[in-house]
Design an enzyme around this catalytic site. Structure first.
Site, PDB file in Angstrom:
ATOM      1  N   ASP A  96       0.828  -1.213   0.000  1.00 53.69           N
ATOM      2  CA  ASP A  96       0.000   0.000   0.000  1.00 53.69           C
ATOM      3  C   ASP A  96       0.861   1.262   0.000  1.00 53.69           C
ATOM      4  O   ASP A  96       0.437   2.309   0.472  1.00 53.69           O
ATOM      5  CB  ASP A  96      -0.966  -0.014   1.179  1.00 53.69           C
ATOM      6  CG  ASP A  96      -0.265   0.105   2.525  1.00 53.69           C
ATOM      7  OD1 ASP A  96       0.883  -0.381   2.646  1.00 53.69           O
ATOM      8  OD2 ASP A  96      -0.847   0.677   3.459  1.00 53.69           O
ATOM      9  N   GLU A  97       2.057   1.174  -0.553  1.00 58.41           N
ATOM     10  CA  GLU A  97       2.976   2.311  -0.626  1.00 58.41           C
ATOM     11  C   GLU A  97       3.141   2.765  -2.071  1.00 58.41           C
ATOM     12  O   GLU A  97       3.271   1.953  -2.978  1.00 58.41           O
ATOM     13  CB  GLU A  97       4.347   1.927  -0.066  1.00 58.41           C
ATOM     14  CG  GLU A  97       4.311   1.531   1.387  1.00 58.41           C
ATOM     15  CD  GLU A  97       5.623   0.958   1.874  1.00 58.41           C
ATOM     16  OE1 GLU A  97       5.863   1.022   3.086  1.00 58.41           O
ATOM     17  OE2 GLU A  97       6.412   0.432   1.048  1.00 58.41           O
TER      18      GLU A  97
END
Length: 180
Positions: A96-97
């Site tokens: 989720d980066e």
């Protein structure tokens, strides 16, 4: 046929399959190229690296499932792409980066303005996933770390590390603020 297969292979090698964004390898190559170009031309235009980490993404995955999590990632990728200029680069770094390279900034203040704009974009309610009311919906958003070239690092790895550390500091500070 061979040429098309080669083009497709190259596309897959530099693109994140889920989001369609640049992948980590393409991001790193682009950063190295941008730094080399800046050094060769003695270009005075600054650029920023922004490291984005979504808030509470694990909770979304755990409560709503990985399919919902994937839809959130695609939605965030679309938002980040729409909120940046054509010459900027948006990449999915891992999980989720996301990492963005924002070109041609006049100052750190201009980069801060971009960061605030992107944080506001990330706080908007999800349009693709029903987050199940206020509990998860209020948790949507992300923390964004900032690094400027060359002040915060003169190579791609140092810029990413600085932006990542700044992101964790912003996350830590936001958890210390009283909730109203």
């Amino acid at each position: 046929v061979l040429a098309n297969a080669f083009r497709n292979m190259q596309y897959r090698m530099r693109t994140d399959v889920l989001t369609g964004l640049n992948n980590r390898d393409m991001l790193m190559r682009s950063l190295v190229s941008r730094i080399d170009r800046q050094r060769r031309s003695q270009d005075a235009a600054a650029f920023a690296v922004l490291f984005v980490d979504l808030n509470n993404f694990k909770m979304i995955n755990d409560r709503l499932g990985h399919e919902a999590g994937d839809r959130v990632l695609v939605e965030v990728a679309t938002r980040l792409n729409k909120a940046t200029r054509p010459g900027d680069l948006v990449a999915r770094f891992a999980g989720d980066e996301f990492v963005l390279m924002i070109n041609d900034l006049s100052s750190r203040e201009a980069a801060e303005h971009v960061r605030l704009k992107l944080e506001a974009v990330l706080r908007e309610p999800s349009q693709q996933v029903d987050l199940g009311g206020a509990e998860l919906a209020g948790l949507f958003g992300g923390a964004i770390g900032l690094a400027m070239y060359p002040a915060d690092g003169d190579c791609a790895d140092d810029l990413i590390k600085h932006a990542d550390q700044d992101m964790y500091e912003r996350k830590r500070q936001s958890h210390l603020k009283p909730v109203s």
